[in-house]
Write an enzyme that holds these catalytic residues in place. Structure first.
Site, PDB file in Angstrom:
ATOM      1  N   HIS A  34       0.834  -1.208   0.000  1.00 15.40           N
ATOM      2  CA  HIS A  34       0.000   0.000   0.000  1.00 15.40           C
ATOM      3  C   HIS A  34       0.870   1.260   0.000  1.00 15.40           C
ATOM      4  O   HIS A  34       0.526   2.263   0.617  1.00 15.40           O
ATOM      5  CB  HIS A  34      -0.997  -0.008   1.177  1.00 15.40           C
ATOM      6  N   ASP A  36       2.362   2.019  -3.181  1.00 12.30           N
ATOM      7  CA  ASP A  36       2.556   2.393  -4.602  1.00 12.30           C
ATOM      8  C   ASP A  36       1.672   3.551  -5.048  1.00 12.30           C
ATOM      9  O   ASP A  36       2.041   4.282  -5.955  1.00 12.30           O
ATOM     10  CB  ASP A  36       2.445   1.183  -5.557  1.00 12.30           C
ATOM     11  N   ALA A 125      -6.554 -14.616  -5.594  1.00 12.03           N
ATOM     12  CA  ALA A 125      -5.728 -14.850  -4.412  1.00 12.03           C
ATOM     13  C   ALA A 125      -4.800 -13.680  -4.125  1.00 12.03           C
ATOM     14  O   ALA A 125      -3.981 -13.733  -3.221  1.00 12.03           O
ATOM     15  CB  ALA A 125      -4.907 -16.121  -4.603  1.00 12.03           C
ATOM     16  N   LEU A 127      -2.546 -12.566  -6.263  1.00  9.70           N
ATOM     17  CA  LEU A 127      -1.252 -12.741  -6.940  1.00  9.70           C
ATOM     18  C   LEU A 127      -1.322 -12.126  -8.337  1.00  9.70           C
ATOM     19  O   LEU A 127      -0.519 -12.432  -9.213  1.00  9.70           O
ATOM     20  CB  LEU A 127      -0.875 -14.228  -6.998  1.00  9.70           C
ATOM     21  N   SER A 129      -3.713 -12.108 -10.942  1.00  6.16           N
ATOM     22  CA  SER A 129      -4.101 -12.768 -12.185  1.00  6.16           C
ATOM     23  C   SER A 129      -4.644 -11.739 -13.184  1.00  6.16           C
ATOM     24  O   SER A 129      -4.477 -11.911 -14.394  1.00  6.16           O
ATOM     25  CB  SER A 129      -5.110 -13.874 -11.922  1.00  6.16           C
ATOM     26  N   SER A 130      -5.233 -10.656 -12.710  1.00  3.60           N
ATOM     27  CA  SER A 130      -5.774  -9.664 -13.655  1.00  3.60           C
ATOM     28  C   SER A 130      -4.654  -8.894 -14.362  1.00  3.60           C
ATOM     29  O   SER A 130      -4.682  -8.743 -15.588  1.00  3.60           O
ATOM     30  CB  SER A 130      -6.764  -8.726 -12.975  1.00  3.60           C
ATOM     31  N   ASP A 174       1.650  -3.919  -9.661  1.00  7.31           N
ATOM     32  CA  ASP A 174       1.400  -5.252 -10.204  1.00  7.31           C
ATOM     33  C   ASP A 174       1.827  -5.336 -11.668  1.00  7.31           C
ATOM     34  O   ASP A 174       2.547  -6.245 -12.080  1.00  7.31           O
ATOM     35  CB  ASP A 174      -0.084  -5.615 -10.088  1.00  7.31           C
TER      36      ASP A 174
END
Ligand code: GLA
Length: 390
Positions: A34, A36, A125, A127, A129-130, A174
């Site tokens: 938290h 970024d 989860a 990690l 995926s989007s 991400d």
């Protein structure tokens, strides 16, 4: 894996002539949570798990996409001039959003495509995926249409797709980790300047292990946006007194001397986390570079405590996993990772204690929450790229 996907492609799209393969990893953040969207530092790495895209151009302007992870949704189909969000298209809104963003930035996609996606990142989860499917799409479009866009630009466009098309107000961590990741390295990114350095993750006789709470991350997006607003309010009050651009500009001393300017107590706690976590991240990377894994692990633990008490994004499941981990022999550090409110933890565990760790933490977690955790020993992989069929 690729062989299987090639067969699947043939079955779904009739032939495999002219297909190419692309891969984008998931990511895990080692420390710097938290921070970024607060102009601070993050220290994530790319995983060896990720999203595969098998694709080729079409002769018309129709886009056809199929995901092996969402077979019940079936084939998603739309024309290139209809790149609008459609809830029926579910997962396919992510690649669609990236296509739309490419157009908006003047990158011309001159024909339809057909794509088969498959991902082995556990879904929902935390990690990413989007972001992984976004970057898989970006790299695929870049290569299929010879657009010659550099990776950083694709990272920024993928984040823009997520912010504007999907409507999730995420920071850049991400997409950056997934686009720019490097095998066996984590990346220290200053999210204000976008300056970054790679740091080898040499863990001697220890490994990184992810534990998934398997708790559905309901409400996560609204809570995420609420935290952003709290930090923005705190920053705007500090800006009346100090010449800073973001919370990431503040040292701990500067924060302590000026925190009384933040009038709301909750906002002050959120800002405290953002400032301390940023400094902790810089410190932690120094420790890792000096080979002080114990020191790195202690800062991971402090990060969790700050996320639990000041930022309040952990919740009973993440706390149960981390607290069980802290009690195990051979655990160097453990914390929640990602946005929180469910999702995963990341721990550094001695290799000779790994099996016992997985068994004991899993058992304690189930006793406390009634849920079953999944464990993944992490391999740090390369960022998004085209891959060759064997
Ligand atoms: C999510 C967001 C990131 C970052 C993390 C928290 O993963 O997508 O941008 O804010 O939460 O560190």
């Amino acid at each position: 894996m690729l062989h299987q996907l090639k067969n699947d492609f043939t079955q779904i799209f009739g032939s495999n002539d002219g297909i190419r393969a692309f891969f984008a990893p998931g990511r895990v953040n080692l420390i710097g949570e938290h921070t970024d969207y607060n102009g601070g530092h993050v220290f994530p790495c790319a995983l060896s798990l990720g999203t595969y895209a098998i694709a080729r151009k079409r002769n018309d302007s129709i886009v056809k996409m199929y995901s092996k992870n969402f077979e019940t949704i079936g084939m998603v189909e739309f024309p290139l001039d209809e790149l609008v969000y459609d809830s029926k298209h579910d997962w396919a809104n992510y690649p669609k959003g990236v296509m739309k963003t490419f157009f908006e930035h003047g990158y011309f996609i001159d024909s339809g495509i057909e794509v088969l996606f498959y991902g082995n990142i556990p879904n929902g989860a935390g990690l990413s995926s989007s972001a992984s499917i976004e970057l898989a799409t970006a790299v695929m479009l870049n290569e299929l249409f010879g657009l010659q866009i550099d990776m950083l630009e694709m990272v920024k466009m993928s984040q823009e797709a997520e912010n504007k098309f999907i409507g999730v107000n995420c920071g850049i961590m991400d997409q950056f980790a997934i686009g720019m990741g490097k095998k066996a390295r984590a990346v220290l990114l200053d999210t204000q300047s976008l300056n970054f350095t790679y740091s080898p993750v040499k863990l001697e006789n220890t490994s990184l292990v992810i534990a998934n709470t398997n708790k559905r991350r309901g409400l996560a997006d609204s809570k995420y946006n609420e935290r952003r607003e709290e930090c923005e309010r705190a920053l705007s009050q500090l800006k009346e007194k100090l010449s800073i651009q973001s919370l990431g500009d503040l040292s701990i001393d500067q924060f302590e001397q000026n925190k009384h300017f933040i009038t709301n107590e909750t906002d002050r706690k959120r800002a405290k986390h953002a400032v301390y976590e940023n400094q902790r991240t810089i410190e932690a990377v120094k420790k890792l570079q000096q080979g002080d894994i114990e020191g790195f692990g202690k800062l991971m633990n402090e990060s969790h405590i700050s996320l639990r008490d000041d930022y309040e994004v952990t919740g009973p499941e993440l706390d149960a996993l981390v607290e069980a981990a802290w009690q195990q022999e051979g655990v160097i550090g453990s914390r929640m990772t990602g946005a929180g409110f469910g999702g995963c933890t990341i721990s550094i565990v001695r290799n000779d204690r790994m099996q016992a760790f997985i068994e004991n933490v899993g058992k304690k977690y189930t006793e406390k929450t009634g849920l079953t955790a999944d464990f993944y020993v992490v391999e740090i992989g390369d960022g998004a790229r085209e891959i060759e069929f064997e």
